[in-house]
Design a protein around this motif. Structure first.
Motif, short mmCIF file in Angstrom:
data_model
loop_
_atom_site.label_atom_id
_atom_site.label_comp_id
_atom_site.label_asym_id
_atom_site.label_seq_id
_atom_site.Cartn_x
_atom_site.Cartn_y
_atom_site.Cartn_z
N GLY A 1 5.45 -7.88 19.17
CA GLY A 1 4.49 -7.17 20.67
C GLY A 1 4.94 -5.75 21.09
N ILE A 2 4.00 -5.30 22.10
CA ILE A 2 3.95 -3.62 22.59
C ILE A 2 3.74 -3.77 23.78
N ALA A 3 4.85 -3.11 24.67
CA ALA A 3 4.32 -3.32 26.30
C ALA A 3 2.55 -2.21 26.65
N VAL A 4 2.46 -2.90 27.01
CA VAL A 4 1.34 -2.49 26.96
C VAL A 4 1.14 -1.10 28.23
N ASN A 5 0.73 0.34 28.66
CA ASN A 5 1.16 1.13 29.59
C ASN A 5 2.82 1.78 29.35
N ASP A 6 3.32 0.87 28.34
CA ASP A 6 4.87 1.34 28.74
C ASP A 6 4.37 3.17 27.83
N THR A 7 4.79 4.41 28.68
CA THR A 7 4.97 5.40 28.08
C THR A 7 5.37 5.61 27.42
N ASP A 8 6.32 5.46 26.56
CA ASP A 8 7.46 5.98 25.61
C ASP A 8 7.03 5.61 24.44
N LEU A 9 5.17 5.19 24.52
CA LEU A 9 4.91 4.48 23.72
C LEU A 9 4.84 5.25 22.15
N SER A 10 4.76 4.97 20.82
CA SER A 10 4.25 5.90 19.56
C SER A 10 3.46 5.81 19.11
N ARG A 11 2.62 6.45 18.54
CA ARG A 11 1.40 6.94 18.76
C ARG A 11 0.78 5.65 18.08
N PRO A 12 1.26 5.50 16.59
CA PRO A 12 1.27 3.90 16.16
C PRO A 12 1.05 2.83 16.92
N ALA A 13 1.90 3.03 18.00
CA ALA A 13 1.92 1.27 18.93
C ALA A 13 0.83 1.41 20.08
N GLN A 14 0.07 2.34 20.51
CA GLN A 14 -0.35 3.20 21.51
C GLN A 14 -1.73 2.45 20.57
N LYS A 15 -2.12 2.54 19.93
CA LYS A 15 -3.45 2.45 18.77
C LYS A 15 -3.41 0.68 19.18
#
Length: 259
Positions: free
Chosen positions: A210-224
């Motif tokens: 899981g990746i928390a949408v709109n977490d502003t600390d996401l890594s670039r791969p997680a953003q993708k």
């Protein structure tokens, strides 16, 4: 004839919704075209115009699409503020967006990942832990964390998605099919881009990623991966269709407003 707005009134009238700007920054770069994230266009245009005024973006890109060109320009803005490395990856955070807005527009619905904490001994932020706790309540399925956030290099198969915040892997081996579906559905309902992973996909056991949408600390791969989720894909290198439970995609903040 309507009176012209004074500069102070004009700034007050122009407002960028940070929730929508951040969502666009995750979703738009993976789109095959220059489509605009629903509702985000006017807010993204304010950000892009400010980047033009800073000399970091060509005026032709003020189009409401937070694509790779806008992301590169925003990264240059972050560098101008003294950010380096992952902190200057072109993904808007509260401090950098507020600084860009100064004298130009106001920032509404500002978001933050929260403070650092731990959950089951793994590193997270308070926002992610609150999301996990609510998903567990909805699913009535116990959570067993296998990997947390802020864990660069811990698992090569994660491809950097756990290097920043907002990422979690949950053990699914001991869960029944019904429990897996219930937990995955709940995670998606509260704002995770989440998928059930199985051993046929790679060298890993059954787990939920899981990746928390709109977490502003996401890594670039997680953003993708968030962008791929909103595109209806599985978040893996093969970019196959999402085969998980279909829910209305929401951020954590949207979920809470709808409660």
């Amino acid at each position: 004839m309507a009176a012209a707005l004074t500069p102070s009134v004009a700034v007050a009238a122009a407002a960028a919704d940070m929730e929508l700007v951040v969502l666009a920054a995750q979703w738009d770069p993976v789109k095959p075209d220059t489509g605009i994230t629903p509702g985000a266009g006017p807010s993204v245009q304010l950000v892009e115009q400010a980047l033009v005024e800073e000399g970091l973006l060509a005026a032709q890109y003020v189009d409401g699409h937070f694509g790779t060109v806008t992301r590169t320009a925003y990264g240059l803005w972050q560098e101008s503020l003294g950010y380096t490395g992952p902190a200057a990856n072109g993904f808007p955070g509260r401090a950098s967006l507020t600084a860009l807005a100064q004298g130009r527009f106001t920032v509404t619905r500002a978001i933050t990942p929260g403070s650092r904490t731990t959950f089951q001994g793994y590193p997270f932020t308070t926002r992610t832990v609150a999301m996990l706790t609510e998903a567990q309540r909805l699913a009535q399925v116990p959570l067993v964390v296998e990997q947390g956030s802020y864990s660069p290099g811990e698992d090569p198969t994660s491809a950097g998605t756990h290097d920043g915040g907002g990422a979690v892997d949950l053990d699914a081996e001991a869960l029944s099919t019904a429990q897996r579906t219930a937990l995955l559905t709940a995670l998606r309902r509260v704002g995770f881009a989440a998928w059930l992973r199985n051993p046929s996909q790679d060298d890993w056991p059954w787990h939920i990623h899981g990746i928390a949408v709109n977490d502003t600390d996401l890594s670039r791969p997680a953003q993708k991966q968030v962008g791929q989720y909103y595109q209806g894909r599985d978040g893996l290198a093969g970019n196959r269709p999402d085969d998980g439970p279909q829910v209305t995609k929401k951020t954590w903040e949207q979920y809470n407003r709808a409660k």
